[in-house]
Design a protein around this motif. Structure first.
Motif, PDB file in Angstrom:
ATOM      1  N   SER A 111     -15.304  99.901  78.838  1.00  9.42           N
ATOM      2  CA  SER A 111     -15.028  99.219  77.578  1.00  9.42           C
ATOM      3  C   SER A 111     -15.956  98.018  77.419  1.00  9.42           C
ATOM      4  O   SER A 111     -15.986  97.121  78.261  1.00  9.42           O
ATOM      5  N   ALA A 112     -16.687  98.024  76.317  1.00 12.40           N
ATOM      6  CA  ALA A 112     -17.624  96.941  76.052  1.00 12.40           C
ATOM      7  C   ALA A 112     -16.867  95.711  75.569  1.00 12.40           C
ATOM      8  O   ALA A 112     -15.748  95.810  75.046  1.00 12.40           O
ATOM      9  N   PRO A 113     -17.448  94.545  75.717  1.00 14.62           N
ATOM     10  CA  PRO A 113     -16.769  93.319  75.249  1.00 14.62           C
ATOM     11  C   PRO A 113     -16.408  93.370  73.771  1.00 14.62           C
ATOM     12  O   PRO A 113     -15.350  92.873  73.370  1.00 14.62           O
ATOM     13  N   GLU A 114     -17.276  93.994  72.954  1.00 11.85           N
ATOM     14  CA  GLU A 114     -16.985  94.038  71.524  1.00 11.85           C
ATOM     15  C   GLU A 114     -15.763  94.914  71.214  1.00 11.85           C
ATOM     16  O   GLU A 114     -15.028  94.668  70.257  1.00 11.85           O
ATOM     17  N   VAL A 115     -15.535  95.971  72.045  1.00 12.20           N
ATOM     18  CA  VAL A 115     -14.364  96.824  71.843  1.00 12.20           C
ATOM     19  C   VAL A 115     -13.094  96.048  72.206  1.00 12.20           C
ATOM     20  O   VAL A 115     -12.085  96.109  71.473  1.00 12.20           O
ATOM     21  N   GLU A 116     -13.134  95.333  73.313  1.00 12.18           N
ATOM     22  CA  GLU A 116     -11.985  94.533  73.704  1.00 12.18           C
ATOM     23  C   GLU A 116     -11.681  93.462  72.663  1.00 12.18           C
ATOM     24  O   GLU A 116     -10.524  93.160  72.366  1.00 12.18           O
ATOM     25  N   LYS A 117     -12.755  92.894  72.084  1.00 13.78           N
ATOM     26  CA  LYS A 117     -12.545  91.878  71.031  1.00 13.78           C
ATOM     27  C   LYS A 117     -11.916  92.502  69.795  1.00 13.78           C
ATOM     28  O   LYS A 117     -11.011  91.916  69.170  1.00 13.78           O
ATOM     29  N   ALA A 118     -12.370  93.698  69.420  1.00  8.00           N
ATOM     30  CA  ALA A 118     -11.795  94.373  68.258  1.00  8.00           C
ATOM     31  C   ALA A 118     -10.309  94.668  68.486  1.00  8.00           C
ATOM     32  O   ALA A 118      -9.489  94.510  67.570  1.00  8.00           O
ATOM     33  N   TYR A 119      -9.967  95.063  69.691  1.00  3.94           N
ATOM     34  CA  TYR A 119      -8.563  95.339  70.009  1.00  3.94           C
ATOM     35  C   TYR A 119      -7.721  94.065  69.909  1.00  3.94           C
ATOM     36  O   TYR A 119      -6.616  94.056  69.348  1.00  3.94           O
ATOM     37  N   ALA A 120      -8.278  92.961  70.460  1.00  3.28           N
ATOM     38  CA  ALA A 120      -7.552  91.687  70.391  1.00  3.28           C
ATOM     39  C   ALA A 120      -7.405  91.224  68.943  1.00  3.28           C
ATOM     40  O   ALA A 120      -6.352  90.677  68.551  1.00  3.28           O
ATOM     41  N   ASP A 121      -8.434  91.423  68.113  1.00  2.00           N
ATOM     42  CA  ASP A 121      -8.361  91.034  66.699  1.00  2.00           C
ATOM     43  C   ASP A 121      -7.301  91.849  65.955  1.00  2.00           C
ATOM     44  O   ASP A 121      -6.562  91.313  65.113  1.00  2.00           O
ATOM     45  N   ALA A 122      -7.248  93.162  66.285  1.00  2.00           N
ATOM     46  CA  ALA A 122      -6.236  94.009  65.644  1.00  2.00           C
ATOM     47  C   ALA A 122      -4.830  93.554  66.019  1.00  2.00           C
ATOM     48  O   ALA A 122      -3.912  93.552  65.185  1.00  2.00           O
ATOM     49  N   SER A 127     -11.683 101.777  61.851  1.00  2.00           N
ATOM     50  CA  SER A 127     -13.143 101.593  61.965  1.00  2.00           C
ATOM     51  C   SER A 127     -13.580 101.565  63.429  1.00  2.00           C
ATOM     52  O   SER A 127     -14.642 102.088  63.797  1.00  2.00           O
ATOM     53  N   SER A 128     -12.752 100.963  64.287  1.00  2.00           N
ATOM     54  CA  SER A 128     -13.075 100.914  65.715  1.00  2.00           C
ATOM     55  C   SER A 128     -13.038 102.297  66.329  1.00  2.00           C
ATOM     56  O   SER A 128     -13.879 102.653  67.165  1.00  2.00           O
ATOM     57  N   LEU A 129     -12.046 103.120  65.918  1.00  2.00           N
ATOM     58  CA  LEU A 129     -11.953 104.478  66.454  1.00  2.00           C
ATOM     59  C   LEU A 129     -13.144 105.330  66.024  1.00  2.00           C
ATOM     60  O   LEU A 129     -13.616 106.184  66.786  1.00  2.00           O
ATOM     61  N   GLN A 130     -13.616 105.109  64.801  1.00  3.77           N
ATOM     62  CA  GLN A 130     -14.803 105.848  64.347  1.00  3.77           C
ATOM     63  C   GLN A 130     -16.057 105.392  65.096  1.00  3.77           C
ATOM     64  O   GLN A 130     -16.933 106.198  65.416  1.00  3.77           O
ATOM     65  N   LYS A 131     -16.122 104.123  65.385  1.00  7.29           N
ATOM     66  CA  LYS A 131     -17.308 103.562  66.041  1.00  7.29           C
ATOM     67  C   LYS A 131     -17.316 103.814  67.543  1.00  7.29           C
ATOM     68  O   LYS A 131     -18.368 104.027  68.148  1.00  7.29           O
ATOM     69  N   TYR A 132     -16.142 103.798  68.169  1.00  4.44           N
ATOM     70  CA  TYR A 132     -16.041 103.981  69.622  1.00  4.44           C
ATOM     71  C   TYR A 132     -15.039 105.102  69.922  1.00  4.44           C
ATOM     72  O   TYR A 132     -13.959 104.847  70.490  1.00  4.44           O
ATOM     73  N   PRO A 133     -15.361 106.338  69.593  1.00  4.78           N
ATOM     74  CA  PRO A 133     -14.378 107.429  69.734  1.00  4.78           C
ATOM     75  C   PRO A 133     -14.061 107.794  71.173  1.00  4.78           C
ATOM     76  O   PRO A 133     -13.041 108.450  71.429  1.00  4.78           O
ATOM     77  N   LYS A 134     -14.919 107.389  72.150  1.00  3.61           N
ATOM     78  CA  LYS A 134     -14.696 107.797  73.538  1.00  3.61           C
ATOM     79  C   LYS A 134     -14.413 106.619  74.458  1.00  3.61           C
ATOM     80  O   LYS A 134     -14.476 106.740  75.675  1.00  3.61           O
ATOM     81  N   ASP A 135     -14.112 105.502  73.871  1.00  2.00           N
ATOM     82  CA  ASP A 135     -13.873 104.323  74.700  1.00  2.00           C
ATOM     83  C   ASP A 135     -12.522 104.417  75.409  1.00  2.00           C
ATOM     84  O   ASP A 135     -11.593 105.101  74.950  1.00  2.00           O
ATOM     85  N   ALA A 136     -12.429 103.695  76.522  1.00  2.00           N
ATOM     86  CA  ALA A 136     -11.194 103.725  77.315  1.00  2.00           C
ATOM     87  C   ALA A 136     -10.011 103.105  76.582  1.00  2.00           C
ATOM     88  O   ALA A 136      -8.857 103.363  76.930  1.00  2.00           O
ATOM     89  N   LEU A 137     -10.261 102.281  75.562  1.00  2.00           N
ATOM     90  CA  LEU A 137      -9.171 101.633  74.839  1.00  2.00           C
ATOM     91  C   LEU A 137      -8.656 102.461  73.662  1.00  2.00           C
ATOM     92  O   LEU A 137      -7.786 101.989  72.917  1.00  2.00           O
ATOM     93  N   VAL A 138      -9.165 103.678  73.464  1.00  2.00           N
ATOM     94  CA  VAL A 138      -8.717 104.525  72.344  1.00  2.00           C
ATOM     95  C   VAL A 138      -7.215 104.738  72.363  1.00  2.00           C
ATOM     96  O   VAL A 138      -6.544 104.595  71.320  1.00  2.00           O
TER      97      VAL A 138
END
Length: 830
Positions: A669-680, A698-709
């Motif tokens: 998980s990239a820092p930007e994905v973790e930040k998006a999750y925290a913002d949500a 938008s995050s799911l479309q951008k990071y469909p295979k991330d561990a935070l899905v």
């Protein structure tokens, strides 16, 4: 004779009476004075330095390659040239002036002043300045050539090759037709070599090789050229050049050194047969005893266990080790025999030779250290890391060659870490096995253990009594009849009596001495290096200490209850033991791969861990490590780990990696994905549900295979519950439970569904259509937490702890903004 003397005196008087101007313009007289005045002093200073260096030179046969020249002879090229490619400024002979590296001249009184090389350089400069004769841009004083060569040599030996080129360039510019120009070119190439400008040095030497130069110059050229090629990494070319150097140089000692260096290079290239022939030549021409012994050891190193006659080679070494002065080097010949036995795959015999070498008189501390190392390496190959570490420590204590010590220190450090984990796993395994036994089984187990302790102690006591009898000491007091009775200068009576007596003839003093010794040193076996810091008397003691077994006998050691009562019974204690065991085993598997590149042992260790059903935090990294180590070189071994990851942990970063391990763009998980999750989450807390949903989509479309899905989808279900109602939320939770069944989010979705579905009952109405009230069960929405770990997870224990701490903080942050029940739900709950 009188007439000749009178004639010379007359010439001297006439010359002294002539004008200074005439003398200054005389090429002959300037050449005469330049040599017999300053140039002679410069040459004498240089020769003194070379002789001191030669006398103090000591070869280090443990360096990859030895230098060829040790300043043992002057006339190589000219009567004043001699150099060493490796530039050793070794300390001189006591009582003679020396030039320490980069230091000042130090005489017998320790007074500091100019170094010998500085004196030589200064005299050469004075010669050039005072006696140069320039006519039409050409130097006419031939002695100035020697002055510039001396200047270049002094500067090269001082480690200033760039400055040395100044004097040589003077020769090329002002004395271009001098017949000794090839000599200046040789030193020009040497200066470039010292500057590590091997390209220019190679051009100079190659050009000289193609020219017809004097044989004395050819001798010097082949020596410097071969060493330059070696330093430039051109080993094959260096071997060929050394062959020419061996043919053209007839000096016995130099030929021996050339052959030895050539053998070292050939051995480094894996050409053992040719290397052996070269070392045999080095032995044949050696005029130094040390060189002869080391040549024999190098010959043994080239032994080929498959094709060579092991018995014949071993018998030869045994024979020469008994001849004359060679007998004083038995330890080195035993070491050589051990090396050959190893290559012949006679491991036990090799260990015996190394042990014999350790018992002989020490002639070379480095050889003694290498014996310890070879024994330790045998234990290491057998995976007995504690024994290997003990012998490596002994090797480090006596080794003198620093590069070997540095490498061994690193390996010894790694072994200590492996040993710590290994015995922790072994100890906890033993304790856990005992916790599963019944009381009868425990009693039977420790009864058998106690029988072994009794037998061991009985044997030790019998050996002690035999040793006492062998000493032959009588308990009687012989002081009265002893020849030392009236001798006050004899052995002191430590028993406290008034009269002198033999110490060992008094049993009380002997007993007191033994007691004092044990208080200070503990129980020690009779062996080399008995005065060590470790109190254990053997490797067995060290192993017992690692396993937590006390070395001092306990009075209750023969009672089964003494051991049984130490076995943990509380569930939390047993769980802690297992977790520590699993974590240590994970680290052990990683160490086998990282430290020793033993993938086979690492894979077995980690699969044993997986089969032991560890917790998820340990199992997942273990499976990942197995896959990473084996997916290229041993796919079958990796396949089991891959399938288990895909089955049990399908929506983790590890699963994405094992699907496509060669994807260089894959990360956790990239820092930007973790930040998006925290913002949500933040938007959810502020009751901005639609904005939170848009950010999640938008995050799911951008990071469909991330561990935070999975976490994004669960949070989206919370938003749906707030905006669209419970029924739609249940549909989403069912999808999460199906898609991410093995993830924490999937498990929590199932838990929520149990409550939510039980709350969905058919609404009953009366005849007028009024609803019959229901009392639903309260619903609980679990908190989402980030998925831990990933292929990028740190491999060592410290980094793992840091990563776990980071995840813990993220979990705390998630808990603080976890979704809450809707107002309608809260009302219904009330």
């Amino acid at each position: 004779m009188k007439k000749a003397i009178f004639f010379l005196l007359a010439i001297t008087v006439l010359n002294s009476c002539s004008s200074r101007k005439k003398a200054n313009n005389s090429t002959f007289m300037k050449g005469f004075f330049s040599y017999y005045n300053t140039l002679f002093n410069s040459k004498d200073a240089l020769e003194t330095e070379l002789k001191n260096r030669d006398k103090s030179h000591k070869d280090n046969f443990y360096e990859p390659f030895i230098p060829l020249l040790t300043y043992d002879e002057q006339p190589l090229g000219t009567e004043i040239q001699q150099s060493n490619m490796f530039g050793n400024d070794a300390p001189g002979v006591p009582g003679r002036p020396t030039t320490p590296p980069g230091g000042n001249f130090t005489g017998q009184g320790g007074q500091k002043g100019a170094t010998i090389l500085e004196i030589s350089e200064a005299k050469a400069l004075k010669t050039i300045e005072k006696y140069s004769v320039m006519k039409s841009g050409v130097e006419k004083n031939k002695a100035i050539f020697d002055a510039n060569i001396l200047l270049a040599q002094a500067r090269i030996y001082k480690g200033k090759p760039l400055e040395a080129l100044d004097g040589l360039n003077y020769i090329f510019s002002n004395m271009p037709k001098d017949k000794r120009i090839p000599l200046a070119r040789i030193y020009q190439g040497l200066a470039y070599s010292k500057m590590e400008d091997y390209h220019r040095a190679g051009e100079v030497f190659a050009e000289l090789k193609n020219d017809k130069i004097k044989k004395d110059y050819q001798k010097l050229l082949t020596v410097y050229y071969s060493e330059m090629l070696l330093h430039a990494g051109k080993k094959e070319a260096a071997v060929d050049e050394l062959e020419d150097a061996f043919a053209i140089n007839k000096n016995r000692k130099l030929r021996s050194r050339i052959a030895f260096l050539r053998g070292q290079i050939l051995a480094s290239l894996g050409k053992n047969e040719e290397a052996r022939e070269s070392f045999v030549s080095a032995y044949k021409y050696a005029n130094d005893f040390e060189f002869e012994v080391k040549s024999q050891i190098e010959i043994a190193k080239t032994f080929n266990g498959k094709n060579d006659d092991y018995e014949g080679a071993r018998a030869y070494l045994e024979k020469i080790s008994k001849k004359g002065t060679y007998a004083s080097r038995k330890n080195e010949f035993y070491y050589a025999q051990g090396l050959m036995a190893n290559k012949a795959d006679k491991k036990e015999e090799a260990k015996e030779f190394f042990a014999k070498s350790l018992k002989e008189k020490v002639s070379d501390p480095q050889i003694r250290g290498l014996n310890y190392y070879e024994i330790g390496k045998a234990y290491f190959d057998d995976s007995d890391y504690l024994s290997a570490g003990a012998y490596y420590d002994s090797a480090l204590a006596v080794m003198t060659y620093q590069p070997s010590k540095v490498l061994l220190e690193e390996q010894s450090k790694n072994i200590k870490q492996v040993t710590k984990n290994y015995y922790l796993v072994k100890k906890n395994d033993s304790i856990l096995a005992l916790t599963k036994m019944s009381d009868q089984e425990k009693t039977a187990y420790f009864t058998k253990l106690i029988d072994g302790i009794k037998a061991k102690e009985a044997k030790e006591e019998l050996e002690r009594q035999r040793a006492e009898r062998k000493k032959g000491f009588d308990t009687g007091d012989y002081s009265a009849n002893s020849i030392f009775a009236s001798n006050t200068g004899g052995f002191q009576d430590f028993g406290g009596g008034n009269k002198g007596g033999f110490y060992f003839a008094n049993s009380s003093t002997v007993a007191r001495g033994e007691s004092t010794f044990k208080q200070i040193w503990g129980n020690r076996t009779l062996s080399d290096n008995w005065r060590t810091s470790a109190r254990g008397s053997s490797l067995e003691d060290l192993k017992n200490e690692a396993m937590g077994i006390a070395s001092a006998p306990d009075p209750r050691r023969l009672e089964p209850s003494f051991y049984i009562e130490k076995i943990p019974t509380k569930a939390e204690d047993i769980l802690a033991l297992k977790k520590a065991r699993d974590t240590a085993s994970l680290g052990l598997g990683r160490m086998y791969d990282a430290y020793f590149s033993d993938i086979k042992l690492a894979t077995k260790t980690l699969y044993d861990l997986v089969d032991n059903k560890p917790v998820e935090e340990v199992e997942l990294p273990a499976l990942y490590q197995i896959f990473v180590m084996n997916y290229e070189k041993n796919p079958p071994a990796a396949e089991r780990a891959k399938q288990k990851i895909l089955t049990d942990y399908p929506y983790t970063s590890y699963a994405e990696f094992v699907k496509n391990p060669k994807n260089n763009n894959f990360n956790t998980s990239a820092p930007e994905v973790e930040k998006a999750y925290a913002d949500a989450f933040d938007l959810y807390v502020k009751e901005k549900y639609e904005e939170s949903k848009q950010l999640i989509e938008s995050s799911l479309q951008k990071y469909p295979k991330d561990a935070l899905v999975p976490k994004f989808t669960l949070l989206n279900a919370f938003n749906t519950g707030k905006t669209a109602g419970k029924e739609i939320m249940i549909l989403q939770l069912e999808q999460i439970a199906l898609n991410y069944a093995k993830t924490p989010e999937g498990i929590k979705a199932k838990e929520m569904l149990k409550y939510l579905k039980s709350d969905l009952t058919i609404e009953q109405t009366d005849e007028q259509g009024n609803a019959i009230s229901n009392v639903p069960k309260p619903q609980e929405i679990p908190q989402a937490t980030p998925v831990s770990g990933g292929p990028g997870r740190p491999s060592n224990d410290d980094d793992i702890k840091m990563e776990e701490e980071r995840i813990r903080k993220l979990e705390e942050s998630a808990s603080s903004i976890a979704p809450t029940a809707t107002p309608e739900q809260q009302t219904r709950k009330k």
